[in-house]
Scaffold this active site. Structure first.
Site: not given
Length: 576
Positions: A166, A224, A407
């Site tokens: 990520d 994220h 996600s």
């Protein structure tokens, strides 16, 4: 995949089964031509033939360190052959901005039409594809999936790790304190006028403690990976914020795979995007960890990839063949690759690489209503559902935030694999996936155009099912059995029989490592729980041409439903 962020198309290396000397397969030909006409050059990803091409032996699961050590020299040879010496140094090299893969036989390069033709004409080049970049896909969810009960029963992820590919992880966040492995990596891209590396050192590759750190507050989207990691394994020691993640006993292997770009569409610039080669290298790094077993006490249970893009109504195994080979290798070693389906709201398609058939593809449900989320992609490639609407988790800087997207659903499932592996370490990916499907709550996609029913995971029930099954394989006799050549045309006895027994539950088996001088009556099969089958081992035709001597064979019978469960059939030929 964070809504409403754009879910960009993934462009991964094309996997060609062509051998050297055949014409290169050119993917995205129309788009490449259009870019050449508009800009005079185009950036492409190139795959070339090699002694190992991702399909032939040695398989990804057994790629030797020697191959990886030889890869840079091999890439230099291929680049010089296809583009000339000027591509390696000087102004031409600077313009081409070649990016090499650390783990795979490929590179990306900026070329003119004439240089593209040279690449396509090189007999060693097997595939050329337009290089694209794409973006990440973004305490009530835990009771919804039965996590508290699973944790209470010991399925909390302890002694396992989840690799999070990520935007990096806030290594100092209290929610993740003590959760991050010391071994970390960053794979990022320095391509002039396209993207810049976000590795701490500023280079393309960094493998060191600290390399998996998040990419900072100045780059949009860098929150994220921290949010995803918290869903997997966070533990809160304060009175505010979520109490814990799905598998609070697990560790996080942080792999930073993002790069900084300034062309961000509606998103604040600069922002983070992913290069396809960096994702291949990130998966290669995970495979290397599994092969070397160098995360002591925390074997990797799953890989989380909350990213992707595009519209795929079926599988994309051919286009993404090199990544599929990596996912298959991990799956064969008991490691699930869990990928978000995407946030376009499709009822008949998913993004890439979620369209790879051997990945575990995850769609999202609304945490409150337990219905398919309005943004979630769905089609037959979706394997499981998990909550993905307004999930509270960690964000860089020590705080928490509620985000939604597939996600957020995906790490629920990656963590579920870790939780179950913590109580059943030998469980295969297929066995855990089947249990999650069988025990989950069936959810019908009731959106306009939706027809599919998929299971929203129930972790406690799935863990109990996997523990109850516990397939185990054994073989008898265990002593070495002797076959003696008694004449020019016969051995005595003619063969030896072994009994293969299954306990716990039904299992599938496969016979491996049969030496050339032996043969077996069966090569694979299945055995019902409490039952058995017989395998006879006989001399092969080659045995009759052996010179005098003693020849030992150790034939493996592998339990396909339990990692590391192997019985050995020991046979000795005596030739006088």
């Amino acid at each position: 995949m964070t809504t409403p962020r754009t879910f960009l198309a993934a462009c991964l290396l094309a996997a060609s089964t062509l051998s050297a000397g055949a014409a290169a397969v050119v993917q995205d030909g129309a788009a490449i031509d259009a870019r050449l006409k508009a800009e005079g050059s185009v950036r492409v990803t190139v795959r070339y033939a090699t002694a190992w091409n991702g399909k032939d032996l040695p398989h990804w699961a057994g790629v030797p360190d020697g191959y990886l050590a030889a890869l840079p020299g091999e890439q230099t040879t291929r680049i010089r052959s296809a583009l000339g010496t000027a591509a390696l140094a000087g102004t031409t090299a600077k313009r081409m901005a070649i990016k090499r893969s650390r783990y795979a036989p490929g590179f990306s390069v900026t070329v003119t039409a004439a240089e593209l033709a040279e690449l396509a004409a090189d007999p060693a080049v097997t595939a050329i594809q337009l290089e694209q970049v794409f973006s990440p896909t973004l305490d009530a969810s835990l009771p919804r999936i039965g996590a508290p009960a699973a944790i209470a029963a010991g399925a909390d992820g302890r002694n396992t790790a989840v690799a999070v590919i990520d935007t990096g992880v806030d290594l100092d966040h209290p929610f993740l304190r003590g959760k991050v492995t010391l071994k970390q990596a960053c794979f990022s891209s320095n391509i002039p006028f396209v993207m810049s590396s976000l590795c701490p050192s500023g280079g393309d590759t960094e493998i060191a403690t600290g390399a998996g750190d998040d990419c900072g507050p100045l780059v949009s989207g860098c929150f994220h990976g921290t949010h995803v990691a918290g869903i997997v394994a966070g533990v809160n020691r304060t009175a505010t914020g979520p109490r814990r993640g799905v598998a609070p006993g697990a560790k996080i292997l942080p792999i930073m795979a993002g790069s900084m770009v300034v062309d961000c569409g509606n998103e604040r610039a600069p922002c983070v995007r992913f290069n396809g080669l960096d994702l291949l290298d990130a998966l290669g790094f995970v495979i290397e960890r599994v092969n070397r077993a160098d995360l002591p006490g925390t074997p990797i249970a799953a890989v989380n990839m909350s990213l992707g893009g595009g519209r795929n109504t079926g599988d994309c195994d051919l286009v993404n063949g090199l990544m599929k080979a990596q996912i298959d290798a991990l799956r064969s070693r008991g490691v699930a690759t869990v990928i978000a389906s995407g946030n376009d709201g499709f009822t008949d398609a998913v993004g890439s690489p979620a369209c790879i058939s051997s990945a575990v593809t995850v769609g999202s449900t609304d945490t409150a209503t337990d219905r398919v989320s309005v943004f979630s992609n769905m089609n037959r490639m979706v394997d499981l559902l998990a909550p993905g609407s307004v999930i509270q988790s960690s964000v860089p800087g020590g705080g928490f935030a509620g985000l939604q997207g597939t996600s957020m659903a995906t790490p629920h499932v990656a963590a579920a694999f870790a939780a179950i592996k913590s109580v059943e370490p030998t469980a295969t990916v297929a066995r855990i996936e089947a249990a999650l499907k069988a025990t989950g709550r069936p959810i019908r996609d009731t959106r306009p155009g939706g027809t599919l029913i998929r299971s929203r995971i129930e972790l406690d029930d799935a863990a109990a099912k996997v523990r109850a099954e516990n397939p185990d394989l054994s073989a008898a006799p265990t002593a070495r059995q002797i076959l003696t050549k008694s004449s020019l045309t016969s051995f005595s006895p003619a063969g030896r029989s072994f009994t293969i027994r299954a306990t716990g539950s039904r299992l599938g088996f496969e016979v491996r490592d049969v030496p050339v001088f032996l043969e077996t009556s069966v090569g694979s099969g299945s055995i019902a729980a409490g039952s058995s089958t017989r395998i006879t081992v006989r001399p092969s035709a080659a045995a009759f041409f052996l010179p005098a001597g003693t020849y030992d064979g150790n034939i493996k019978v592998v339990n396909r439903d339990a990692i590391g469960d192997v019985a050995t059939l020991r046979v000795r030929l005596v030739v006088r």
